[in-house]
Design a protein around this motif. Structure first.
Motif, mmCIF file in Angstrom:
data_model
loop_
_atom_site.group_PDB
_atom_site.id
_atom_site.type_symbol
_atom_site.label_atom_id
_atom_site.label_comp_id
_atom_site.label_asym_id
_atom_site.label_seq_id
_atom_site.Cartn_x
_atom_site.Cartn_y
_atom_site.Cartn_z
ATOM 1 N N ARG A 215 9.216 -0.188 -7.157
ATOM 2 C CA ARG A 215 8.262 0.599 -6.363
ATOM 3 C C ARG A 215 7.079 1.080 -7.189
ATOM 4 O O ARG A 215 5.995 1.323 -6.638
ATOM 5 C CB ARG A 215 8.977 1.803 -5.748
ATOM 6 C CG ARG A 215 9.979 1.466 -4.665
ATOM 7 C CD ARG A 215 10.440 2.726 -3.950
ATOM 8 N NE ARG A 215 11.533 2.448 -3.042
ATOM 9 C CZ ARG A 215 12.820 2.714 -3.318
ATOM 10 N NH1 ARG A 215 13.146 3.292 -4.463
ATOM 11 N NH2 ARG A 215 13.758 2.424 -2.444
ATOM 12 N N ASN A 216 7.264 1.232 -8.495
ATOM 13 C CA ASN A 216 6.154 1.708 -9.323
ATOM 14 C C ASN A 216 4.959 0.770 -9.262
ATOM 15 O O ASN A 216 3.817 1.190 -9.479
ATOM 16 C CB ASN A 216 6.600 1.880 -10.781
ATOM 17 C CG ASN A 216 5.468 2.369 -11.664
ATOM 18 O OD1 ASN A 216 4.939 3.465 -11.481
ATOM 19 N ND2 ASN A 216 5.065 1.535 -12.614
ATOM 20 N N ARG A 220 1.406 2.163 -8.728
ATOM 21 C CA ARG A 220 0.295 1.845 -9.632
ATOM 22 C C ARG A 220 -0.940 1.418 -8.839
ATOM 23 O O ARG A 220 -2.066 1.808 -9.173
ATOM 24 C CB ARG A 220 0.713 0.736 -10.604
ATOM 25 C CG ARG A 220 -0.382 0.380 -11.584
ATOM 26 C CD ARG A 220 0.012 -0.751 -12.524
ATOM 27 N NE ARG A 220 -1.094 -1.034 -13.426
ATOM 28 C CZ ARG A 220 -1.114 -2.051 -14.277
ATOM 29 N NH1 ARG A 220 -0.075 -2.876 -14.366
ATOM 30 N NH2 ARG A 220 -2.173 -2.247 -15.042
ATOM 31 N N ILE A 221 -0.738 0.613 -7.799
ATOM 32 C CA ILE A 221 -1.863 0.212 -6.947
ATOM 33 C C ILE A 221 -2.496 1.437 -6.305
ATOM 34 O O ILE A 221 -3.728 1.567 -6.242
ATOM 35 C CB ILE A 221 -1.393 -0.799 -5.881
ATOM 36 C CG1 ILE A 221 -0.958 -2.114 -6.548
ATOM 37 C CG2 ILE A 221 -2.497 -1.064 -4.863
ATOM 38 C CD1 ILE A 221 -0.280 -3.075 -5.605
ATOM 39 N N ASP A 222 -1.665 2.371 -5.857
ATOM 40 C CA ASP A 222 -2.201 3.607 -5.272
ATOM 41 C C ASP A 222 -2.991 4.395 -6.302
ATOM 42 O O ASP A 222 -4.083 4.900 -6.017
ATOM 43 C CB ASP A 222 -1.058 4.472 -4.721
ATOM 44 C CG ASP A 222 -0.449 3.898 -3.443
ATOM 45 O OD1 ASP A 222 -1.001 2.914 -2.908
ATOM 46 O OD2 ASP A 222 0.580 4.427 -2.987
ATOM 47 N N PHE A 229 -0.190 2.893 -0.171
ATOM 48 C CA PHE A 229 1.088 2.259 0.141
ATOM 49 C C PHE A 229 2.181 3.258 0.487
ATOM 50 O O PHE A 229 3.029 2.976 1.325
ATOM 51 C CB PHE A 229 1.568 1.413 -1.046
ATOM 52 C CG PHE A 229 1.145 -0.025 -0.971
ATOM 53 C CD1 PHE A 229 1.823 -0.913 -0.153
ATOM 54 C CD2 PHE A 229 0.084 -0.489 -1.718
ATOM 55 C CE1 PHE A 229 1.445 -2.249 -0.082
ATOM 56 C CE2 PHE A 229 -0.298 -1.821 -1.649
ATOM 57 C CZ PHE A 229 0.379 -2.700 -0.833
ATOM 58 N N ASP A 230 2.200 4.419 -0.203
ATOM 59 C CA ASP A 230 3.345 5.327 -0.098
ATOM 60 C C ASP A 230 4.593 4.563 -0.550
ATOM 61 O O ASP A 230 5.470 4.201 0.244
ATOM 62 C CB ASP A 230 3.506 5.871 1.324
ATOM 63 C CG ASP A 230 4.657 6.861 1.449
ATOM 64 O OD1 ASP A 230 5.100 7.387 0.405
ATOM 65 O OD2 ASP A 230 5.117 7.090 2.576
ATOM 66 N N ALA A 231 4.681 4.331 -1.862
ATOM 67 C CA ALA A 231 5.691 3.437 -2.438
ATOM 68 C C ALA A 231 7.111 3.796 -2.034
ATOM 69 O O ALA A 231 7.949 2.903 -1.826
ATOM 70 C CB ALA A 231 5.564 3.442 -3.961
ATOM 71 N N ARG A 258 -0.280 -0.513 8.413
ATOM 72 C CA ARG A 258 -1.523 -1.053 7.848
ATOM 73 C C ARG A 258 -1.776 -0.330 6.537
ATOM 74 O O ARG A 258 -1.762 0.896 6.486
ATOM 75 C CB ARG A 258 -2.696 -0.862 8.809
ATOM 76 C CG ARG A 258 -4.046 -1.294 8.220
ATOM 77 C CD ARG A 258 -5.122 -1.360 9.282
ATOM 78 N NE ARG A 258 -4.873 -2.484 10.182
ATOM 79 C CZ ARG A 258 -5.625 -2.751 11.262
ATOM 80 N NH1 ARG A 258 -6.639 -1.962 11.569
ATOM 81 N NH2 ARG A 258 -5.340 -3.790 12.021
ATOM 82 N N VAL A 259 -1.983 -1.101 5.483
ATOM 83 C CA VAL A 259 -2.169 -0.550 4.144
ATOM 84 C C VAL A 259 -3.586 -0.845 3.678
ATOM 85 O O VAL A 259 -4.109 -1.954 3.881
ATOM 86 C CB VAL A 259 -1.142 -1.154 3.156
ATOM 87 C CG1 VAL A 259 -1.444 -0.714 1.735
ATOM 88 C CG2 VAL A 259 0.270 -0.749 3.555
ATOM 89 N N ARG A 260 -4.182 0.140 3.048
ATOM 90 C CA ARG A 260 -5.546 -0.012 2.518
ATOM 91 C C ARG A 260 -5.501 -0.086 0.987
ATOM 92 O O ARG A 260 -4.780 0.662 0.336
ATOM 93 C CB ARG A 260 -6.397 1.187 2.940
ATOM 94 C CG ARG A 260 -7.823 1.177 2.366
ATOM 95 C CD ARG A 260 -8.587 2.419 2.828
ATOM 96 N NE ARG A 260 -7.846 3.641 2.500
ATOM 97 C CZ ARG A 260 -7.860 4.219 1.297
ATOM 98 N NH1 ARG A 260 -8.553 3.690 0.306
ATOM 99 N NH2 ARG A 260 -7.164 5.340 1.079
#
Length: 317
Positions: A215-216, A220-222, A229-231, A258-260
């Motif tokens: 999940r990290n 990391r993308i967030d 994403f809200d991992a 939907r993810v941005r």
């Protein structure tokens, strides 16, 4: 001296491009090399200590028993180059036995983690020339020269080769053969085929550390790319694919969303996954034949009593 072969801005651009390209695929996929930021590197070190995760302690046991023979294969005054260096734990068993090594070049994409580990190693081995290189070893990078080196030997432990698809793994083996040159060597750790239940427990531990590691990548993308994403809302899944002889890791959403990521958006169906890692498992004879086609001859191999893991020494033609 620290050699950094990539500008931060270039690395950032590459990370963003790979993420956007992977999420746009019909079957979403993210490169596993991006697991290893500072947080991910620390989580992986915790994984190596888990009771279910046999590869690290099994490889270490092989090293403890056979490091003298491995060092003899490497030969005197070798320049040792470790790919995906991480915490620099296993290499100490080799450094303790090498005959007058010409230098040590740890290579890793996680600069902060590498700097800390290399500084500690240099303090513990004051007579050794330690030249860390921050680089993605899947792309060309400059290897510091050592005037006294009789040969170059790449040390590639941990069965990291298994994270690459077969064609990518063969390309990497060819690149290693070019790096070390004729007569140079590759000391390679590989995970062997075994009971799928053992494999699946190793990649889905009861404490949830591997799930946090997986999940990290979304976290990391967030953090770095402004994603949302809200991992923690993604479920970690790991399973063994018999046909492809590999463990796959995925992150699954149980609801539509939907993810941005920056200005891009990506739609997910309920149950859709992001494929984050493969870990291929090997048969020694099959891998030796593939390596031979890539310019590397298998000279010697060492395994544990259960044949869970192997360390191979190969020589470049």
């Amino acid at each position: 001296m620290m050699i950094d072969t990539r500008l931060a801005t270039a690395a950032d651009r590459r990370f963003r491009a790979d993420v956007l390209a992977g999420l746009a695929l019909p079957r979403k996929r993210l490169p596993s090399k991006y697991f290893y930021d500072a947080v991910g590197s620390r989580l992986f070190e915790r994984i190596t200590e888990l009771p279910e995760y046999y590869p690290t302690r099994t490889e270490l046991s092989i090293m403890h028993r056979h490091a003298d023979a491995m060092a003899a294969r490497c030969g005197p005054r070798c320049l040792l180059i470790e790919l995906g260096a991480g915490a620099l734990t296993k290499v100490r068993l080799l450094l303790d036995r090498l005959d007058a090594p010409a230098g040590f070049v740890p290579v890793d994409v996680s600069g902060e983690h590498l700097r800390e580990a290399a500084a500690t190693l240099a303090d513990d081995y004051p007579a050794l020339d330690v030249e860390p290189v921050v680089a993605d070893f899947t792309a060309p990078f400059a290897v510091p020269e050592a005037a006294t080196a009789e040969r170059k030997v790449v040390y590639f432990p941990g069965s990291t080769l298994g994270n690459f698809d077969p064609q990518e793994a063969d390309d990497l083996l060819r690149r290693i053969a070019r790096i070390v040159g004729p007569g140079g060597g590759l000391l390679l750790g590989v995970d062997l085929r075994k009971d799928p239940a053992v494999l699946e427990r190793a990649y889905d531990d009861a404490a949830g550390v591997t799930a946090a590691f997986n999940r990290n990548l979304l976290a990391r993308i967030d953090r770095e790319l402004g994603g949302d994403f809200d991992a923690e809302s993604f479920r970690h899944v790991a399973f063994y694919d018999h046909e492809k002889s590999r463990v796959e890791m995925h992150l699954v959403t149980d609801r539509e969303r939907r993810v941005r990521v920056r200005a891009s958006t990506f739609d997910f169906l309920a149950g859709e996954s992001i494929h984050t890692e493969n870990s291929h498992k090997y048969d020694i004879s099959e891998l030796a034949a593939r390596a031979q086609a890539c310019g590397l001859r298998l000279d010697e191999s060492w395994t544990d009593a259960r044949d869970y893991f192997a360390v191979l020494y190969l020589t470049a033609a």
